[in-house]
Design a protein around this motif. Structure first.
Motif, PDB file in Angstrom:
ATOM      1  N   LYS A  11       0.811  -1.219   0.000  1.00  0.00           N
ATOM      2  CA  LYS A  11       0.000   0.000   0.000  1.00  0.00           C
ATOM      3  C   LYS A  11       0.847   1.274   0.000  1.00  0.00           C
ATOM      4  N   GLN A  12       2.166   1.128   0.187  1.00  0.00           N
ATOM      5  CA  GLN A  12       3.036   2.304   0.141  1.00  0.00           C
ATOM      6  C   GLN A  12       3.371   2.729  -1.289  1.00  0.00           C
ATOM      7  N   PHE A  13       3.094   1.847  -2.253  1.00  0.00           N
ATOM      8  CA  PHE A  13       3.385   2.193  -3.648  1.00  0.00           C
ATOM      9  C   PHE A  13       2.291   3.117  -4.184  1.00  0.00           C
ATOM     10  N   LYS A  14       2.423   4.386  -3.876  1.00  0.00           N
ATOM     11  CA  LYS A  14       1.482   5.411  -4.329  1.00  0.00           C
ATOM     12  C   LYS A  14       2.229   6.728  -4.485  1.00  0.00           C
ATOM     13  N   LEU A  15       1.644   7.624  -5.243  1.00  0.00           N
ATOM     14  CA  LEU A  15       2.295   8.895  -5.541  1.00  0.00           C
ATOM     15  C   LEU A  15       2.448   9.739  -4.281  1.00  0.00           C
ATOM     16  N   ASN A  16       3.561  10.472  -4.239  1.00  0.00           N
ATOM     17  CA  ASN A  16       3.819  11.460  -3.180  1.00  0.00           C
ATOM     18  C   ASN A  16       3.665  10.864  -1.783  1.00  0.00           C
ATOM     19  N   ASN A  17       4.246   9.686  -1.608  1.00  0.00           N
ATOM     20  CA  ASN A  17       4.154   8.998  -0.326  1.00  0.00           C
ATOM     21  C   ASN A  17       5.422   9.248   0.481  1.00  0.00           C
ATOM     22  N   PRO A  44      15.885   9.185 -12.534  1.00  0.00           N
ATOM     23  CA  PRO A  44      15.188   9.363 -11.254  1.00  0.00           C
ATOM     24  C   PRO A  44      13.696   9.106 -11.442  1.00  0.00           C
ATOM     25  N   PHE A  45      13.099   8.379 -10.510  1.00  0.00           N
ATOM     26  CA  PHE A  45      11.678   8.035 -10.641  1.00  0.00           C
ATOM     27  C   PHE A  45      10.807   9.280 -10.709  1.00  0.00           C
ATOM     28  N   GLU A  46      11.186  10.318  -9.985  1.00  0.00           N
ATOM     29  CA  GLU A  46      10.385  11.550  -9.949  1.00  0.00           C
ATOM     30  C   GLU A  46      10.405  12.296 -11.279  1.00  0.00           C
ATOM     31  N   MET A  47      11.371  11.953 -12.162  1.00  0.00           N
ATOM     32  CA  MET A  47      11.457  12.608 -13.462  1.00  0.00           C
ATOM     33  C   MET A  47      10.479  12.011 -14.465  1.00  0.00           C
ATOM     34  N   LEU A  48       9.899  10.850 -14.156  1.00  0.00           N
ATOM     35  CA  LEU A  48       8.904  10.267 -15.048  1.00  0.00           C
ATOM     36  C   LEU A  48       7.633  11.117 -15.038  1.00  0.00           C
ATOM     37  N   GLU A  49       6.893  11.076 -16.149  1.00  0.00           N
ATOM     38  CA  GLU A  49       5.600  11.731 -16.161  1.00  0.00           C
ATOM     39  C   GLU A  49       4.681  11.067 -15.139  1.00  0.00           C
ATOM     40  N   GLU A  51       1.648  10.006 -15.242  1.00  0.00           N
ATOM     41  CA  GLU A  51       0.928   8.830 -15.733  1.00  0.00           C
ATOM     42  C   GLU A  51       1.832   7.607 -15.762  1.00  0.00           C
ATOM     43  N   ALA A  52       3.095   7.800 -16.157  1.00  0.00           N
ATOM     44  CA  ALA A  52       4.048   6.688 -16.188  1.00  0.00           C
ATOM     45  C   ALA A  52       4.339   6.199 -14.768  1.00  0.00           C
ATOM     46  N   GLN A  53       4.471   7.136 -13.836  1.00  0.00           N
ATOM     47  CA  GLN A  53       4.682   6.749 -12.438  1.00  0.00           C
ATOM     48  C   GLN A  53       3.528   5.888 -11.928  1.00  0.00           C
ATOM     49  N   GLU A  54       2.307   6.301 -12.229  1.00  0.00           N
ATOM     50  CA  GLU A  54       1.128   5.563 -11.770  1.00  0.00           C
ATOM     51  C   GLU A  54       1.083   4.155 -12.369  1.00  0.00           C
ATOM     52  N   LEU A  55       1.467   4.029 -13.646  1.00  0.00           N
ATOM     53  CA  LEU A  55       1.473   2.714 -14.294  1.00  0.00           C
ATOM     54  C   LEU A  55       2.490   1.783 -13.626  1.00  0.00           C
ATOM     55  N   PHE A  56       3.675   2.304 -13.351  1.00  0.00           N
ATOM     56  CA  PHE A  56       4.698   1.479 -12.710  1.00  0.00           C
ATOM     57  C   PHE A  56       4.306   1.125 -11.274  1.00  0.00           C
ATOM     58  N   LEU A  57       3.752   2.071 -10.531  1.00  0.00           N
ATOM     59  CA  LEU A  57       3.350   1.805  -9.150  1.00  0.00           C
ATOM     60  C   LEU A  57       2.269   0.721  -9.095  1.00  0.00           C
ATOM     61  N   ALA A  58       1.329   0.775 -10.045  1.00  0.00           N
ATOM     62  CA  ALA A  58       0.292  -0.261 -10.119  1.00  0.00           C
ATOM     63  C   ALA A  58       0.919  -1.615 -10.434  1.00  0.00           C
ATOM     64  N   ASN A  59       1.954  -1.607 -11.274  1.00  0.00           N
ATOM     65  CA  ASN A  59       2.671  -2.839 -11.613  1.00  0.00           C
ATOM     66  C   ASN A  59       3.373  -3.423 -10.389  1.00  0.00           C
ATOM     67  N   PHE A  60       4.006  -2.569  -9.593  1.00  0.00           N
ATOM     68  CA  PHE A  60       4.708  -3.044  -8.403  1.00  0.00           C
ATOM     69  C   PHE A  60       3.719  -3.650  -7.396  1.00  0.00           C
ATOM     70  N   LYS A  61       2.536  -3.052  -7.297  1.00  0.00           N
ATOM     71  CA  LYS A  61       1.501  -3.613  -6.421  1.00  0.00           C
ATOM     72  C   LYS A  61       1.080  -4.998  -6.901  1.00  0.00           C
ATOM     73  N   LYS A  62       0.989  -5.146  -8.236  1.00  0.00           N
ATOM     74  CA  LYS A  62       0.618  -6.445  -8.805  1.00  0.00           C
ATOM     75  C   LYS A  62       1.631  -7.522  -8.415  1.00  0.00           C
ATOM     76  N   VAL A  63       2.911  -7.157  -8.448  1.00  0.00           N
ATOM     77  CA  VAL A  63       3.955  -8.119  -8.095  1.00  0.00           C
ATOM     78  C   VAL A  63       3.771  -8.605  -6.656  1.00  0.00           C
ATOM     79  N   LEU A  64       3.333  -7.718  -5.769  1.00  0.00           N
ATOM     80  CA  LEU A  64       3.181  -8.055  -4.358  1.00  0.00           C
ATOM     81  C   LEU A  64       1.769  -8.525  -4.004  1.00  0.00           C
ATOM     82  N   THR A  65       0.989  -8.873  -5.008  1.00  0.00           N
ATOM     83  CA  THR A  65      -0.381  -9.337  -4.775  1.00  0.00           C
ATOM     84  C   THR A  65      -0.450 -10.857  -4.871  1.00  0.00           C
ATOM     85  N   GLY A  66      -1.082 -11.470  -3.889  1.00  0.00           N
ATOM     86  CA  GLY A  66      -1.239 -12.926  -3.903  1.00  0.00           C
ATOM     87  C   GLY A  66      -1.008 -13.525  -2.534  1.00  0.00           C
TER      88      GLY A  66
END
Length: 386
Positions: A11-17, A44-49, A51-66
């Motif tokens: 749940k920590q994988f979110k913007l501006n956390n 640097p991760f903060e240099m991504l747009e 929308e790109a940050q949100e896509l990657f963060l959602a991906n990281f959550k998927k990896v930790l789901t199960g």
């Protein structure tokens, strides 16, 4: 790591956390069939747009789901693995220069594709960052707590994803009023269904454990054993499905081929009670069962002629490791399936006592005790008294 630790990190994988600072993201594009690294990009991760940050963060959550031991596995590194992945990751974790960290991650990518070459392009994404967790919640009346004191640990995270080739499509140009083929055929990185992933190190009681790694399989109960052994250089694992199957064989050897539904229900109720007591006591260690625990469970469940020697013999006949302990949470199914030529049923284990297998007028019947009325095609079924 237990499920609460994993859920808290996910749940920590979110913007501006403020509790999760991702310093750098490193993407490595690998070509199909050859396993050749086509290109790699670090920034640097903060240099991504955004929308790109949100896509990657959602991906990281998927990896930790199960579920643990089904899709997520805490692995122990092999002790005799000199120059192995543990050493590479630890060096990467300690690297102060971005170039040094990238070189360590490229070594892992090379190990990945030395083991297996894929029929499609892939992207391996690494991030490194810092994870923080308050030592205690702030009381409204207290002057300390919350962010005044935190546990802080550096980590490396990896997500392995497929690059899908877009299909040729036909588009309509509203301005020119004509149909045109879509010329944008750039590969699409599938971030919604990761092929695999891992996080290093793991966390136990808020302390980092560099001797273990959290591995995420692409599908539940389908870990890549070769990836675990040859890429991560970790010890063998047993999935929850395999653990449950071994437990059922042991029970069958002790009880025999025939059993009534009440006994089975009692066994699962007793295991559930052990799990519940552990949760109520807020123990970090998940409850585990050895052959002595299995003997006790069978005895209190009403199984006759059970003794330690009989259970131990069945245990050794099924499990190679005599010191193996079953994780109690792996043993209770969510549903017990009953399949017949007439119908297929899925019963909650705690409701098994309401199911009876009887003979009536020379015919085998499945009797199911229910509390509500039954409706069929809009009609309320009439009851028949036997």
């Amino acid at each position: 790591m237990n499920k609460n630790d994993i859920a808290n990190i996910r749940k920590q994988f979110k913007l501006n956390n403020k509790y999760m600072h991702i310093q750098e993201i490193f993407n490595v594009y690998v070509k199909k069939e050859t396993g050749e690294i086509y290109t790699h990009i670090s920034q640097p991760f903060e240099m991504l747009e955004k929308e790109a940050q949100e896509l990657f963060l959602a991906n990281f959550k998927k990896v930790l789901t199960g579920q643990l031991d089904s899709k997520l596995f805490e692995l122990k590194f092999q002790h005799d693995s000199i120059g192995g992945t543990q050493e590479i990751l630890h060096e990467g974790l300690q690297s102060s220069l971005s170039e040094d960290w990238q070189q360590q991650m490229l070594r892992i990518v090379e190990k990945m594709f030395a083991v297996k070459v894929y029929e499609y392009d892939t992207v391996v994404t690494f991030i490194r960052g810092e994870y923080q967790k308050p030592t205690k919640k702030r009381d409204q009346d207290a002057e300390t707590g919350g962010d005044d004191e935190v546990y802080s640990s550096s980590f490396i995270f990896c997500s392995f994803n497929k690059a899908d080739q877009p299909k040729k499509t036909l588009t309509f140009d509203y301005i020119e009023r004509e149909f045109r083929p879509n010329t944008n055929l750039d590969p699409i990185i599938n971030l919604t269904t990761p092929l695999a992933g891992f996080m290093f190190p793991v966390f136990h009681e808020n302390a980092a454990d560099v001797n273990r790694i959290l591995y995420s399989a692409g599908k539940a109960n389908e870990p890549d054993y070769r990836f675990i052994a040859e890429v991560l250089n970790c010890e063998d694992i047993i999935t929850a499905e395999e653990d449950k199957a071994s437990f059922e064989i042991i029970i069958q050897k002790v009880i025999g081929d025939e059993v009534d539904t009440e006994t089975i229900s009692n066994v699962y109720e007793e295991i559930t009670r052990v799990v519940q007591e552990n949760e109520d006591s807020e123990e970090n260690e998940e409850p585990k069962l050895d052959y002595k625990d299995i003997e006790r469970i069978l005895t209190v469940s009403g199984v006759e002629d059970v003794d330690a020697e009989k259970v131990e013999f069945a245990f050794k006949d099924v499990i190679e490791d005599e010191k193996h302990e079953f994780k109690a949470t792996n043993l209770v199914p969510k549903k017990i399936k009953i399949s017949t030529n007439v119908a297929d049923l899925a019963i909650n284990p705690k409701e098994m006592k309401k199911v009876k297998y009887i003979m009536f007028e020379g015919k085998k019947c499945l009797l199911l005790e229910i509390e509500e009325d039954i409706h069929l095609e809009g009609f309320k079924l009439d009851t028949i008294t036997l």
